[in-house]
Motif scaffolding. Structure first.
Motif, mmCIF file in Angstrom:
data_model
loop_
_atom_site.group_PDB
_atom_site.id
_atom_site.type_symbol
_atom_site.label_atom_id
_atom_site.label_comp_id
_atom_site.label_asym_id
_atom_site.label_seq_id
_atom_site.Cartn_x
_atom_site.Cartn_y
_atom_site.Cartn_z
ATOM 1 N N ASP A 182 39.423 47.168 28.488
ATOM 2 C CA ASP A 182 40.528 46.417 27.854
ATOM 3 C C ASP A 182 41.706 46.297 28.812
ATOM 4 N N MET A 183 41.967 47.383 29.534
ATOM 5 C CA MET A 183 43.114 47.383 30.445
ATOM 6 C C MET A 183 42.924 46.343 31.551
ATOM 7 N N THR A 184 41.758 46.353 32.183
ATOM 8 C CA THR A 184 41.560 45.424 33.308
ATOM 9 C C THR A 184 41.628 43.970 32.815
ATOM 10 N N ALA A 185 41.138 43.745 31.588
ATOM 11 C CA ALA A 185 41.207 42.380 31.054
ATOM 12 C C ALA A 185 42.649 42.039 30.669
ATOM 13 N N ALA A 186 43.283 42.930 29.921
ATOM 14 C CA ALA A 186 44.618 42.627 29.406
ATOM 15 C C ALA A 186 45.657 42.529 30.523
ATOM 16 N N GLU A 187 45.518 43.354 31.528
ATOM 17 C CA GLU A 187 46.484 43.327 32.638
ATOM 18 C C GLU A 187 46.098 42.262 33.675
ATOM 19 N N GLN A 188 45.047 41.517 33.373
ATOM 20 C CA GLN A 188 44.556 40.439 34.242
ATOM 21 C C GLN A 188 44.200 40.933 35.640
ATOM 22 N N TRP A 189 43.519 42.078 35.689
ATOM 23 C CA TRP A 189 43.039 42.586 36.976
ATOM 24 C C TRP A 189 41.702 41.937 37.342
ATOM 25 N N ASP A 190 40.953 41.510 36.297
ATOM 26 C CA ASP A 190 39.601 41.007 36.559
ATOM 27 C C ASP A 190 39.661 39.849 37.553
ATOM 28 N N GLY A 191 38.818 39.935 38.568
ATOM 29 C CA GLY A 191 38.742 38.854 39.553
ATOM 30 C C GLY A 191 39.800 38.959 40.645
ATOM 31 N N LYS A 192 40.822 39.783 40.446
ATOM 32 C CA LYS A 192 41.866 39.891 41.487
ATOM 33 C C LYS A 192 41.433 40.833 42.586
ATOM 34 N N GLN A 193 41.790 40.500 43.816
ATOM 35 C CA GLN A 193 41.407 41.311 44.970
ATOM 36 C C GLN A 193 42.309 42.544 45.102
ATOM 37 N N GLU A 194 43.577 42.327 44.807
ATOM 38 C CA GLU A 194 44.535 43.430 44.980
ATOM 39 C C GLU A 194 45.472 43.512 43.784
ATOM 40 N N ILE A 195 45.676 44.712 43.314
ATOM 41 C CA ILE A 195 46.566 44.894 42.158
ATOM 42 C C ILE A 195 47.700 45.831 42.556
ATOM 43 N N VAL A 196 48.904 45.390 42.270
ATOM 44 C CA VAL A 196 50.069 46.227 42.581
ATOM 45 C C VAL A 196 50.520 46.899 41.282
ATOM 46 N N VAL A 197 50.611 48.223 41.333
ATOM 47 C CA VAL A 197 51.063 48.970 40.149
ATOM 48 C C VAL A 197 52.316 49.762 40.560
ATOM 49 N N PRO A 198 53.489 49.230 40.254
ATOM 50 C CA PRO A 198 54.720 49.903 40.727
ATOM 51 C C PRO A 198 54.888 51.318 40.166
ATOM 52 N N GLU A 501 39.669 50.678 45.688
ATOM 53 C CA GLU A 501 40.229 51.706 46.580
ATOM 54 C C GLU A 501 41.669 51.934 46.129
ATOM 55 N N VAL A 502 42.102 53.179 46.190
ATOM 56 C CA VAL A 502 43.480 53.494 45.765
ATOM 57 C C VAL A 502 44.329 53.728 47.012
ATOM 58 N N VAL A 538 42.839 48.130 45.677
ATOM 59 C CA VAL A 538 42.149 47.049 46.395
ATOM 60 C C VAL A 538 40.693 47.049 45.935
ATOM 61 N N ARG A 539 40.246 45.862 45.472
ATOM 62 C CA ARG A 539 38.892 45.786 44.904
ATOM 63 C C ARG A 539 37.837 46.090 45.955
ATOM 64 N N ARG A 540 36.842 46.896 45.592
ATOM 65 C CA ARG A 540 35.740 47.195 46.513
ATOM 66 C C ARG A 540 34.796 46.001 46.575
#
Ligand code: HEM
Length: 541
Positions: A182-198, A501-502, A538-540
């Protein structure tokens, strides 16, 4: 002593003969304070059997010591963390004393598991009980499992205990998995190469609250529903946060002062407490209705159901009052998410700093989970992820001060300094406080060679339930949510490692070392946490 104080003050006043009245009163007052301090100091040193240690004006965890920052003359709230490198070398042993000569009780601090076993781990024969003076913060809503002792504790444990079992841990696993999706879908991470989480805590706290909410209380909030407490100002998570942060205000100041105060943080505190109360009342009422409308085979066994059923009991030893019911609802919601939320955030921080350790864990996740749906049985095979979680919790033990009070005169065996065999018997009079300093224990070279090093390999072959790992405490009063928190964390970390990758989220021109200095440091609320952790996923491939 009191009569010698007034005798000496009277003598002083005689000698001040023709001086103005205000001067006479001031001198007498100072004389009384000095004499009282000397007497308090002497009694204090006796209470801690002369164990060397700090001799300071104020106790660090009470007023006013807690309000004054840590400095050479006032240890303050943070000293067990800020002085962790010197606290135990300074006095030549890993048990020291702290005797305040103005305000607060004489206290023994220990960083040894031997003393911990005799105090926090002692079972029904122990001479130590939860310390009364630390209880107000825990008892705001009512008596509860964490604060209770003896018979009352046994009753609470008998009621709440059955809610912590293997089928609940399996549910924790499944729910964490679902929330991750739910988190990856709701936060729109799906399909993104890089996610910034401040701020990593924004996701870890939410996850932890939703998991305890669903598995402990049957709340049905999704990732993007911001559960409102009665549709008012704060979300449940915000209200819990403010309630925890301002609990000193709430226990010291009457409601009306906070409500009408010109200070915003006081008004927010009032509002958050009101919302929490409404939220809990509303869910207890719903649960009552649910229980009444179903037959016994259809009723679940989550914590809230067990508590509400205990509240409905008549003429039973297991009857729970309304205050006890609310006390437990609050403490379980709080303990069930704050500790796990912080520990997950600090674990992600360490993963980002140690790419080799991260890669090693990733390889295990890949071989155990691969492309299939991770299942509960996988949990025991993910021991590298577990070891990383344990090592992060060793370095940042969220339950950091385990406080007890001797309820009878007793004797403890204190291990001699490192390098000397044996123990010394120390008489502890009734009323003396004893604090097991978990930061001290976890950074103690007696148990952990190179204690400042991040080395998950220390926990190789240490299982989820093993008391070799002590951050959940030891003995009968150890953490009830240990397996709950661990299963949830292993599941979440494994999913994240499988997909990403974190990395640390660095400021412009910042090195990893500087990031570590800035971020990987403790903050204290009711538990020990970590500063805001900024990350990049960073997406593997
Ligand atoms: C990383 C996560 C956690 C850590 C490090 C942790 C740590 C601790 C520690 C050190 C204690 C002993 C406190 C004392 O003796 O003064 C404790 C007690 C307790 N914890 Fe946790 N805890 C965690 C998660 C949880 C969770 C998820 C729950 C509930 C779902 C929970 C519920 C409790 C309860 C009810 C007690 C009191 C047990 C008793 O006295 O019988 N904890 N915890």
């Amino acid at each position: 002593m009191a009569s010698s104080q007034s005798f000496l003050s009277a003598k002083l006043l005689d000698n001040l003969g023709g001086q103005p009245k205000w001067l006479k009163i001031s001198v007498a007052l100072v004389a009384v304070i000095v004499l009282r301090s000397i007497s308090k100091y002497r009694n204090g040193v006796k209470a801690v059997a002369g164990i060397p240690g700090f001799r300071v004006p104020f106790f660090p965890l009470g007023m006013p010591g807690v309000m004054i920052p840590t400095s050479w003359w006032n240890p303050g709230y943070y000293f067990t963390w800020q002085w962790k490198t010197t606290n135990y070398t300074r006095f030549g042993n890993d048990t020291f004393s702290l005797v305040p000569f103005l305000v607060g009780p004489p206290t023994i601090y220990t960083a040894t598991l031997e003393v911990a076993r005799q105090s926090i781990g002692g079972g029904h024969k122990t001479s130590f009980a939860k310390a009364d003076q630390f209880q107000p913060a825990l008892l705001y809503w009512g008596m509860n499992l964490v604060a209770a002792d003896k018979e009352v504790w046994r009753k609470h444990r008998r009621i709440v205990g059955p809610a912590f079992n293997n089928s609940v841990y399996e549910m924790v696993w499944k729910e964490t998995l679902q929330l991750y999706r739910d988190m990856t879908a709701a936060e729109q991470w799906d399909g993104k190469q890089e996610i910034v989480v401040p701020v990593a805590q924004d996701i870890t706290f939410k996850l932890a609250l939703l998991v305890i909410g669903k598995c402990g209380f049957g709340f049905r909030f999704g990732w993007l529903d911001s559960p409102q407490s009665g549709g008012r100002k704060f979300s449940l998570q915000e209200a819990l946060r403010i309630v925890a942060d301002t609990n000193l205000q709430a226990t010291l100041l009457p409601k009306w002062i906070r409500r009408y105060s010109p200070i915003k943080s006081f008004r927010d505190s009032y509002e958050a407490y009101e919302q929490m109360a409404q939220f809990m009342d509303q869910h207890v009422a719903q649960k009552k209705e649910e229980i009444q409308s179903k037959n016994s085979t259809e009723i679940g066994k989550d914590v809230l159901t067990l508590l509400v059923q205990a509240n409905e009991q008549e003429n039973s030893k297991l009857k729970m009052s309304k205050e006890e019911l609310l006390g437990n609802v609050f403490i379980l919601l709080f303990a069930g998410h704050e500790t796990t939320g912080h520990t997950l955030a600090v674990t992600l921080a360490f993963l980002s700093l140690y790419p080799d350790i991260q890669e090693d864990a990733y390889q295990q996740v890949k071989s155990v989970i691969g492309n299939k749906e991770p299942n509960f049985e996988d949990c025991n095979k993910l021991d590298k992820v577990l070891a990383i979680f344990f090592e992060s919790l060793r370095l940042f033990p969220s339950g950091h001060l385990l406080m007890r009070e001797a309820w009878e005169d007793t004797v403890i065996q204190v291990p001699n300094p490192i390098g000397q065999e044996g123990t010394t018997s120390v008489p502890v009079p009734r009323g003396t406080q004893l604090i097991v300093d978990m930061v001290g224990v976890h950074y103690n070279p007696r148990y952990f060679p190179d204690p400042y090093e991040f080395k998950p390999s220390r926990w190789q072959d240490v299982g989820i339930d093993s008391e070799t790992f002590t951050a959940f405490s030891i003995g009968p009063r150890a953490c009830m949510g240990r397996k709950f928190a661990t299963v949830e964390s292993v599941c979440f970390l494994s999913c994240l490692l499988r997909d990403f990758e974190v990395h640390p989220l660095l400021n412009a021109g910042e090195t990893k070392e500087q990031w570590r200095e800035r971020v990987v440091d403790a903050i204290f609320v009711l538990t020990l946490g970590v500063k805001d952790v900024p990350l990049r996923f960073v997406r593997r491939l």
